[in-house]
Design an enzyme around this catalytic site. Structure first.
Site, short mmCIF file in Angstrom:
data_model
loop_
_atom_site.label_atom_id
_atom_site.label_comp_id
_atom_site.label_asym_id
_atom_site.label_seq_id
_atom_site.Cartn_x
_atom_site.Cartn_y
_atom_site.Cartn_z
CG ASP A 181 -16.10 -31.17 23.28
OD1 ASP A 181 -16.95 -31.30 22.01
OD2 ASP A 181 -17.41 -31.76 23.88
CG HIS A 199 -14.67 -34.16 15.16
ND1 HIS A 199 -14.97 -34.89 14.73
CD2 HIS A 199 -14.34 -34.85 16.08
CE1 HIS A 199 -15.12 -36.70 15.09
NE2 HIS A 199 -14.90 -35.81 16.47
CB SER A 257 -3.33 -32.90 25.31
OG SER A 257 -1.72 -31.88 24.90
#
Length: 298
Positions: free
Chosen positions: A88, A145, A248
């Site tokens: 995201d 992921h 980050s």
């Protein structure tokens, strides 16, 4: 105010010390104080806890436990696509690698070799390939992921600075993503190698992978490297591969003619883990050894 002037104060900050202190505070279990901080953070940054597996701020033992919270089942359905978005966040930059040069921001480029810690042999595998730089803000889900199936071959921890990685800093600090501390994860896929790089930043207490656990701390002066041959570590598309403790950036590298990006992608566009990131090159008119626009735009 110019971007370089805006980030001048960061050069003067004791970034390592601040990050160490923040990391220790974030891992403490402080009862009602922890809950108060989490509630403030949720309100300040607009965190959507309805997506979390556990939406109750008072149930988290520490701030780190809250920050690395898993999502509830079904919150991020995986697109039927060859390459998935791994996080995201928002798109910082993406597109073709020109020789070994990647675009950071207007007036700033940096090399693939610098990103991977100076390993020119590794960097050469991505000459004229493709890259994507994805920024995770404080409000975002902070697990990373797999964009595609991959077999892990090596991990490189590169010590460095801890500048912020927000868009203003990206415009104001030359070579930002190759200056900051980072963890470079190298995989082999059906199309060849790809790299997933976790870039640290100010207040980012640590970075972790599912196969190693916490990589930093300790923060060391020398580059560290791990090779993975036996037993093999294979992760499937959509599997969790790592996480940030505080926000980050992820930088990905792909070889030439491996993919073309989603035509809906654009710098600053919000993204969600599991959405379509790219198609195989052959579906976009790119042929091995040929040329084409791997941005996916027509």
């Amino acid at each position: 105010m110019s971007d370089r002037l805006a980030v001048l104060f960061q050069y003067l900050l004791p970034k390592q010390a601040l990050t160490t202190i923040a990391g220790k505070l974030a891992e403490r279990a402080a009862g009602s104080l922890t809950t108060h901080v989490i509630r403030w953070f949720v309100q300040r940054y607009g965190v959507d806890l309805s997506e979390a597996a556990n939406p109750d701020p008072a149930s988290y033992r520490s701030f780190n436990e809250f920050f690395t919270r898993p999502l509830r089942a079904g919150a991020r359905p995986l697109a039927d696509a060859a390459f998935l978005c791994p996080v995201d966040g928002a798109i910082s930059q993406f597109g073709g690698i020109e020789g070994d040069q990647m675009f950071q921001a207007k007036g700033h480029r940096y090399s693939t070799a610098a990103l991977v810690g100076g390993n020119r042999q590794l960097a050469a595998r991505f000459e004229n390939g493709a890259f994507a730089t994805l920024y995770l803000s404080p409000r975002d889900y902070h697990r990373i992921h797999m964009p595609v199936d991959g077999r892990l071959t090596r991990m490189i921890h590169v010590p460095g600075e801890l500048f912020s990685v927000n868009p203003t800093t990206a415009r104001g600090v030359p070579g930002l993503f190759a200056r900051n501390e980072r963890v470079v994860c190298v995989f082999e896929a059906e199309f060849g190698p790809f790299v997933l790089t976790l870039v640290g930043a100010t207040i980012v207490g640590s970075m972790a992978t599912v196969w190693h656990g916490t990589v930093n701390p300790p923060r060391v002066r020398e580059i560290r490297e791990w090779l993975y041959d036996d037993p093999q570590i294979v992760l499937k598309k959509g599997d969790e591969m790592g996480r940030f403790l505080l926000g980050s950036t992820v930088v990905m590298l792909f070889p030439k003619d491996a993919l073309c990006f989603n035509p809906a992608w654009a710098p600053a566009r919000p993204i969600r883990m599991g959405e379509m990131m790219a198609n195989p090159a052959e579906r976009c008119g790119l042929t091995p050894g040929g040329s084409g626009d791997n941005s996916g735009r027509t």
